[in-house]
Design a protein around this motif. Structure first.
Motif, PDB file in Angstrom:
ATOM      1  N   THR A  54      15.218   9.811   2.168  1.00 29.60           N
ATOM      2  CA  THR A  54      15.118   8.385   1.866  1.00 29.60           C
ATOM      3  C   THR A  54      14.599   7.635   3.090  1.00 29.60           C
ATOM      4  N   GLY A  55      13.672   6.732   2.854  1.00 28.70           N
ATOM      5  CA  GLY A  55      13.124   5.932   3.947  1.00 28.70           C
ATOM      6  C   GLY A  55      11.825   6.454   4.499  1.00 28.70           C
ATOM      7  N   THR A  56      11.429   7.687   4.173  1.00 30.78           N
ATOM      8  CA  THR A  56      10.154   8.216   4.642  1.00 30.78           C
ATOM      9  C   THR A  56       9.015   7.639   3.812  1.00 30.78           C
ATOM     10  N   GLU A  77       0.808  -1.214   0.000  1.00 30.43           N
ATOM     11  CA  GLU A  77       0.000   0.000   0.000  1.00 30.43           C
ATOM     12  C   GLU A  77       0.842   1.266   0.000  1.00 30.43           C
ATOM     13  N   ASP A  78       2.116   1.177   0.295  1.00 32.86           N
ATOM     14  CA  ASP A  78       2.978   2.343   0.261  1.00 32.86           C
ATOM     15  C   ASP A  78       3.979   2.286  -0.886  1.00 32.86           C
ATOM     16  N   HIS A  79       3.724   1.432  -1.867  1.00 30.68           N
ATOM     17  CA  HIS A  79       4.645   1.307  -2.987  1.00 30.68           C
ATOM     18  C   HIS A  79       4.171   2.122  -4.182  1.00 30.68           C
ATOM     19  N   SER A 129       2.006  10.101   3.899  1.00 31.81           N
ATOM     20  CA  SER A 129       1.823   9.771   2.487  1.00 31.81           C
ATOM     21  C   SER A 129       0.358   9.814   2.065  1.00 31.81           C
ATOM     22  N   ASP A 130      -0.567   9.671   3.005  1.00 31.15           N
ATOM     23  CA  ASP A 130      -1.984   9.690   2.632  1.00 31.15           C
ATOM     24  C   ASP A 130      -2.448  11.057   2.157  1.00 31.15           C
ATOM     25  N   LEU A 131      -1.751  12.129   2.576  1.00 29.22           N
ATOM     26  CA  LEU A 131      -2.174  13.467   2.178  1.00 29.22           C
ATOM     27  C   LEU A 131      -2.054  13.698   0.675  1.00 29.22           C
ATOM     28  N   MET A 132      -1.263  12.885   0.001  1.00 28.47           N
ATOM     29  CA  MET A 132      -1.152  13.007  -1.451  1.00 28.47           C
ATOM     30  C   MET A 132      -2.499  12.788  -2.137  1.00 28.47           C
ATOM     31  N   ARG A 133      -3.398  12.082  -1.472  1.00 31.83           N
ATOM     32  CA  ARG A 133      -4.723  11.832  -2.045  1.00 31.83           C
ATOM     33  C   ARG A 133      -5.826  12.406  -1.176  1.00 31.83           C
ATOM     34  N   LEU A 134      -5.466  13.325  -0.297  1.00 32.98           N
ATOM     35  CA  LEU A 134      -6.464  13.941   0.580  1.00 32.98           C
ATOM     36  C   LEU A 134      -6.460  15.469   0.500  1.00 32.98           C
ATOM     37  N   HIS A 135      -5.559  16.040  -0.266  1.00 32.98           N
ATOM     38  CA  HIS A 135      -5.508  17.498  -0.404  1.00 32.98           C
ATOM     39  C   HIS A 135      -5.437  17.864  -1.877  1.00 32.98           C
ATOM     40  N   SER A 136      -6.217  18.843  -2.266  1.00 32.93           N
ATOM     41  CA  SER A 136      -6.340  19.203  -3.680  1.00 32.93           C
ATOM     42  C   SER A 136      -5.038  19.706  -4.279  1.00 32.93           C
ATOM     43  N   SER A 158       8.914   6.489  -0.128  1.00 27.95           N
ATOM     44  CA  SER A 158       8.735   5.063  -0.432  1.00 27.95           C
ATOM     45  C   SER A 158       7.608   4.831  -1.425  1.00 27.95           C
ATOM     46  N   GLY A 159       6.604   5.680  -1.414  1.00 30.07           N
ATOM     47  CA  GLY A 159       5.497   5.483  -2.340  1.00 30.07           C
ATOM     48  C   GLY A 159       4.248   6.186  -1.875  1.00 30.07           C
ATOM     49  N   VAL A 160       3.267   6.286  -2.768  1.00 33.94           N
ATOM     50  CA  VAL A 160       2.016   6.958  -2.464  1.00 33.94           C
ATOM     51  C   VAL A 160       1.083   5.997  -1.743  1.00 33.94           C
ATOM     52  N   HIS A 161       0.494   6.446  -0.671  1.00 33.89           N
ATOM     53  CA  HIS A 161      -0.439   5.630   0.100  1.00 33.89           C
ATOM     54  C   HIS A 161      -1.711   5.436  -0.722  1.00 33.89           C
TER      55      HIS A 161
END
Length: 943
Positions: free
Chosen positions: A607-609, A22-24, A649-656, A613-616
Motif C-alpha cells: 500500500t502506498g507504492t 496521472e497515477d490514479h 508504475s510506468d512499466l505497466m505500459r512499457l513492457h509487453s 496507487s494506480g497505473v501511470h
C-alpha cells in the motif's frame, strides 16, 4: 482575506489534481470516471450550498450594487470594470455541451498521448485575453478624464498606465504562457511512438487545440453565469446543476461506449477523492466570480504558479541528462517572472494568496538573479570523466566484496552458522552436510548466497505441510503443469511420452540423479508454461512470510540415530498418475485481459507504492521518479531494484508482459508452484529449468575472438501473437526498441547523451538528432517476422514493422560483439546465458524477469544492463564503440574486459554442476517444508 482563502483553496486543489491524476486508476476507465467524478462534485457542491453563510467571499451581486445602469461612470471601481456581461439564457446549455465535448477530446488525446504535443495548455490565458479584448472595446476618454491627467502625480500616472494599458497586459500574458510552454517542452520524452499514419499525429494535435479552446469557452461561460448569481447559495446550486447534467451526459456516452464498471476498490477511492477535490476547486473558484477581478487574472495566476513551480524544479536538474537545455529553463523562469510581475498590475491583482503583489515582485526579482547566476555555473560544470568509466570500476570493486559475502564459509560448521544468520535463526535442513560435500566436490563458487531461494520459500513456512502437499497435487492438475516426485531416492515425473514438455522434465530428473539418494520424499508442481503462475496479494504473502519468520527451530534435535531422524522425510506417496490431457482451447477461453492483469499486479504491491496507487498514464513523458532510484543519471546501476515493479508504475505500459493477455490466468492463491522465471511480483519458486529444444540457443563451438566480430549491437526477434491492443503496437518493449533504432518518431527526434566539449577536457549531456545517431552508431535491430494479429482479425491497426524484418541464421548473433538480449512478452531471453558464456560477445541485458541465477551475475562486471525504457541505449553503446569526434579506446577495452569476465564467471558459476548444487539445496528446503516434523527436522553440528 476571505477571497484570498478561496483563491488558496482553488490553487492548491488544482495543483493536487494535475500532479496526482496521472497515477490514479481512473484513467483505466476514463468515461466512467468522468461521469462519477462530475456526479460526486455535483452532490458535494449542492451539499456545500446549505452552508453558504459560512463560506468566505461576497454573497452575490445585484444590479443596483454594481451600478451597471450608470454607464460611463468614471468612478466605477476596477473590480466592476472587469465584471462580465450578463449571460444569455442558453449559455447553460452551451456550457454543458462544452464540458461533455472537452471530456471527449481529453479521452481522445490520452488514448494516443504519445502523438500529442506538450505545453499547448499553457496558451489558455492568451485565448482568454483575446476574448477579453474582443468583448471589452475601449471607451472614448471624457473631457474630465483628460483634465485629470494634469493633476496626477508621476507615480499615479505609472500606476494608471500599468493597470489600464493594453501594451502591458498583452506582453505580460504572452510571457507567462510562453514561459510555461518552455518549461513543459523541456521534459524528457519516453520511447513510445505514434501511429505510422502521418496524419494521425496531426489529428491528435488538432484535438488538443480544440480542447484548449473548449477550456477557454468553459471558463469564460462559467464565469459569466456564476458571477451573475444573486447569492452564494444560488451560485453553488447553479454549479451543482451544471455538473449534474454534464455528468449525466457523460454517462450516456459511457453507456454507448460499452465500457465496463470498475471493480477495484482503489478505483472507487480515487474517483471519490478526485470528485471531492474537483468540487473544492470549482466551489472555491465560484466564490471568486463576483469579486470582479476578471477571469483572466484567475487563470493567469493559476497558470503562472503551476508553471513556475515546474520551472524551478527543472532548475535543480540543470546539467543532468534530464535537462540539457539550460538557457531554455532560464528563459522560462525569467519570462514567467517578468510577465507575472507586470501581469499583477495590469489586472490589478492586489494579493497573490495572502502575499501582497509588491513582495511577490521582489521575490521574483531575487529568483531571476539567483537563476541567472546558477545556470551558467551549473551548465559549465560538466564531467571530468565518463560516468560509465567510474561505474565499471566501482562495480569491479563491489564484485570482489560480493564474492567474499557469497562464499564466506570455509567449513561445514561455519556454513551452519552462516545459514542461521541469514535465515532468521533457523537451522539448515537435514541433509545439509551432504549438500555441503556435494557443492565442494562440484567446486561451486557460491556456498552461502542463496537469497532468492530463501525469499521464495519463506512465505510457505506460514502454510501447514498438509496444505502444501494438497496444494501441490491440486496445482499439478492445471494446464502446462507437471508433477515431480522423489521417493526412496528416486526421481520421476508424470508426463506421457507424447507431451511436448517431456524433454524438460526428463532433464530435470537427470539433474537429480547424482544426489537423489540424499533427498527426503517430496512432490513438486512444475510450471512448464513461459509465464509465471502465482500472483498472490502483497498482504497474503507478507502475512505468511511473517509467520514463517516466527517459526524458528525450537527442538534440540541432533543428527544421528534418533527415532525422529529415521522417520523424517519418509512418506507414503502413490506413484504419480500420468498427466491428464486438458482441453487447451477451453482453458484459453478464460484469457485474462491486460487491464485485469494490471489490476491484479497492483494488489501484489505494498500500500502506498506507485503501482498500488494506480497505473501511470502519462506515457508521452519520461517518468524520472520511476527510474531514478536504480539509476545514476541515465545509466542503470542497481539491477535488483530495477526488477522491482512497485515503484515503477510506468512499466505497466512499457513492457509487453503487462500489455498482452495471459492465456492462463495466474492464481491469486499462494500455491506452491515452481517456475523457470518470474517477475518480482509473482510468488513462484524459481528453479533451474531448461527450455524446449526448439527455443534453446547454442553458441558456435569455435567462436571468433571478440575483436574479430562485427562491431554491432545485434537484436532479432520473431513476433507472432494475437493482437492485444494498440498500446502494445506502440509501447511494447520489443516494438519500441526496433522503432527507436530505425525510425524514431517526432517525439523522439532528439536523444540525450554525453559528448566532450571542443577542448575534450570535459564532457556534457547534449541533445543530438536520433536519426543521425542511428546512422553513426552500429545498430542492427529488426524482427525476423512480425505478426501481431491473428489472420482473421480485419481490425488490426497498421504498423510499420513489415519492412523492418530481416532473416537471421543461428550463428548470426554470435558474429557480433554486442548482443542485445530482451525478454519476450512472456519470459526472459534464451539468448542471455549463451551470450554470457562466450568471451566473443558482450550481452546487453534488458529485462524485468528473474531466474535462479539472477542474483549471482553482476551488472557492469559480467554484462551491460539496459533500462527497459531505453533512454540510455544510445549513450551506453556510444561509450563502447564511440561516435564521430569521440574517442572509444577506453570503452572498447572495458567492453572486451566485461565480455571476458562474463564468460569466465559463467564457466565457474553457471555450469550444469551449479544448477545441480542449486537444485539440491532447493529440494532439501522443500522436503523439509512439506514434512510434518519440519519444526524439529533441522541440521546441527554434533557437539
Amino acid at each position: 482575506m476571505s477571497s484570498q482563502l478561496a483563491a488558496f483553496c482553488a490553487v492548491t486543489s488544482f495543483l493536487w489534481l494535475i500532479n496526482s491524476v496521472e497515477d490514479h486508476q481512473i484513467i483505466e476507465q476514463p468515461r466512467l470516471s468522468s461521469t462519477l467524478i462530475l456526479l460526486i462534485a455535483s452532490l458535494t457542491s449542492y451539499a456545500i450550498s446549505h452552508f453558504s453563510d459560512w463560506l468566505p467571499g461576497a454573497n452575490g451581486r445585484f444590479d443596483d450594487e454594481l451600478g451597471l445602469s450608470s454607464a460611463g461612470n468614471k468612478t466605477k471601481p476596477i473590480s466592476q470594470r472587469n465584471f462580465p456581461k450578463k449571460p444569455r439564457r442558453y449559455f447553460v446549455l452551451i456550457l454543458i455541451g462544452c464540458i461533455i465535448l472537452r471530456l471527449e477530446s481529453f479521452h481522445r488525446v490520452t488514448a494516443d498521448l504519445q502523438c500529442s504535443k506538450p505545453g499547448l495548455e499553457a496558451f489558455l490565458p492568451l485565448l482568454i485575453l483575446g476574448y477579453q479584448l474582443y468583448s471589452s472595446p475601449r471607451r472614448p476618454r471624457t473631457f474630465d478624464e483628460e483634465r485629470d491627467d494634469f493633476t496626477r502625480t508621476m507615480f499615479e500616472a505609472i500606476s494608471e498606465f500599468l493597470t489600464r494599458s493594453l501594451y502591458i497586459l498583452v506582453p505580460s500574458t504572452f510571457l507567462i504562457s510562453f514561459g510555461v510552454y518552455l518549461a513543459l517542452i523541456s521534459e524528457p520524452k519516453s520511447t513510445l511512438f505514434c501511429s505510422p499514419r502521418h496524419d494521425w499525429a496531426t489529428f491528435v494535435v488538432f484535438v488538443q487545440w480544440v480542447g484548449v479552446v473548449l477550456d477557454a469557452a468553459i471558463v469564460i461561460i462559467a464565469w459569466r453565469i456564476l458571477a451573475w448569481a444573486r447569492t452564494t447559495k444560488s451560485r453553488l446550486r447553479t454549479l451543482a446543476g451544471i455538473l449534474l447534467v454534464s455528468g449525466l451526459g457523460a454517462g450516456i456516452l459511457w453507456g454507448l461506449s460499452g465500457d465496463g464498471i470498475g471493480s477495484d476498490t482503489l478505483f472507487w477511492f480515487d474517483v471519490v477523492v478526485d470528485g471531492l477535490t474537483l468540487a473544492t476547486l470549482l466551489v472555491s473558484s465560484s466564490l471568486l466570480a463576483p469579486e470582479g477581478g476578471g477571469v483572466l487574472s484567475f487563470v493567469g495566476v493559476i497558470t503562472f504558479i503551476a508553471g513556475f513551480l515546474l520551472s524551478v524544479q527543472r532548475v535543480w536538474t540543470l546539467g543532468s541528462w534530464e535537462n540539457v537545455s539550460g538557457w531554455g529553463t532560464w528563459g522560462a523562469v525569467v519570462g514567467m517572472s517578468a510577465g507575472f510581475a507586470l501581469f499583477v498590475y495590469a489586472t490589478d491583482v492586489k494579493k497573490v494568496m495572502f502575499i501582497h503583489r509588491a513582495f511577490v515582485v521582489i521575490a521574483l526579482v531575487g529568483v531571476v538573479i539567483a537563476v541567472s547566476i546558477f545556470t551558467p555555473i551549473k551548465m559549465s560544470k560538466g564531467m571530468d570523466r565518463h560516468p560509465l568509466s567510474k561505474l565499471i570500476y566501482d562495480s569491479r570493486v563491489e564484485s570482489d566484496r560480493w564474492l567474499i559475502h557469497a562464499s564466506y564459509s570455509d567449513s561445514l560448521p561455519a556454513a551452519v552458522r552462516e545459514y542461521r544468520e541469514r535465515h532468521y535463526g533457523r537451522d539448515p535442513p537435514k541433509g545439509f552436510d551432504k549438500w555441503w560435500e556435494f557443492a565442494k566436490q562440484k567446486k561451486s563458487p557460491i556456498m552461502d548466497h542463496f537469497k532468492q531461494m530463501g525469499d521464495d520459500v519463506l512465505p510457505f513456512w506460514g502454510v501447514s505441510p498438509t496444505r502444501l502437499r494438497e496444494d501441490t497435487r491440486k496445482a499439478a492438475k492445471e494446464l502446462d503443469m507437471a508433477l515431480l516426485q522423489i521417493q526412496n531416492g528416486t526421481a520421476r515425473h508424470n508426463l506421457p511420452a507424447e507431451n511436448p514438455y517431456k524433454t524438460i522434465m526428463d532433464e530435470l530428473v537427470e539433474l537429480t540423479k547424482d544426489f537423489a539418494e540424499h533427498l527426503p520424499d517430496l512432490e513438486m508442481a512444475i510450471n512448464l508454461n513461459e509465464r509465471p503462475r502465482v500472483l498472490a496479494s502483497w498482504d497474503q504473502v507478507q502475512r505468511l512470510a511473517a509467520a514463517g519468520i516466527k517459526r524458528k527451530k525450537t527442538s534440540s534435535l541432533l543428527p544421528g540415530g534418533s527415532s525422529a531422524d529415521n522417520e523424517y522425510g519418509k512418506k507414503d506417496m502413490p506413484e504419480p498418475r500420468l498427466a491428464e490431457t486438458v482441453e487447451k482451447e477451453e482453458v484459453l477461453k478464460n484469457t485474462m485481459s491486460p487491464k485485469a492483469l494490471r489490476e491484479l499486479t497492483a494488489l501484489s504491491c505494498p500500500t502506498g507504492t506507485k503501482v498500488r496507487s494506480g497505473v501511470h498514464w502519462d506515457i508521452r513523458d519520461f517518468c524520472s521518479s520511476c527510474a531514478k532510484p536504480q539509476s545514476n543519471g541515465q545509466f542503470l546501476t542497481n539491477l535488483g531494484l530495477s526488477l522491482e515493479l512497485c515503484h515503477q508504475s510506468d512499466l505497466m505500459r512499457l513492457h509487453s508482459f503487462y500489455m498482452t493477455p495471459a492465456d492462463i490466468p495466474p492464481t491469486t492463491d499462494l500455491l506452491p508452484i515452481f517456475s523457470r522465471s518470474k517477475t518480482d511480483n509473482y510468488a513462484d519458486i524459481l528453479l533451474p529449468l531448461s527450455r524446449l529444444p526448439a527455443t534453446t540457443i547454442n553458441p558456435p563451438k569455435s567462436p571468433q575472438p571478440f575483436s574479430k566480430n562485427h562491431q554491432k549491437l545485434f537484436y532479432r526477434a520473431s513476433i507472432s501473437r494475437p493482437y492485444s491492443g494498440k498500446d502494445l503496437l506502440r509501447g511494447g518493449h520489443q516494438e519500441r526498441l526496433v522503432h527507436l533504432t530505425n525510425l524514431p518518431s517526432s517525439s523522439r527526434s532528439q536523444t540525450r547523451l554525453i559528448l566532450p566539449d571542443q577542448s575534450k577536457s570535459r564532457a556534457h549531456y547534449r541533445e543530438v538528432s536520433t536519426t543521425t545517431l542511428n546512422t553513426l552508431l552500429p545498430f542492427d535491430t529488426a524482427f525476423t517476422s512480425y505478426s501481431p494479429c491473428t489472420p482473421e482479425d480485419s481490425s488490426c491497426p497498421p504498423h510499420d514493422f513489415t519492412h523492418l524484418t530481416k532473416p537471421s541464421t543461428d550463428d548470426a548473433p554470435f558474429s557480433n560483439q554486442y548482443l542485445l538480449t530482451l525478454d519476450s512478452a512472456t519470459s526472459s531471453s534464451p539468448l542471455f546465458l549463451p551470450a554470457l558464456s562466450s568471451s566473443s560477445n558482450l550481452p546487453f541485458l534488458s529485462t524485468i524477469f528473474k531466474e535462479w541465477y539472477t542474483d549471482r551475475v553482476l551488472p557492469w562486471v559480467h554484462f551491460v544492463p539496459v533500462d527497459v525504457r531505453f533512454h540510455a541505449l544510445h549513450s551506453t553503446l556510444a561509450y563502447f564503440v564511440g561516435i564521430k569526434d569521440q574517442t572509444k579506446e577506453h570503452g572498447s577495452t572495458d567492453g572486451r574486459w566485461i565480455a571476458e569476465q562474463g564468460a569466465k564467471w559463467a564457466g565457474r558459476a553457471l555450469r550444469r554442476e551449479d544448477r545441480q548444487v542449486y537444485l539440491f539445496r532447493l529440494l532439501l528446503e522443500w522436503g523439509r517444508l512439506v514434512d510434518d516434523g519440519r519444526d524439529e527436522a533441522g541440521f546441527k553440528i554434533s557437539s
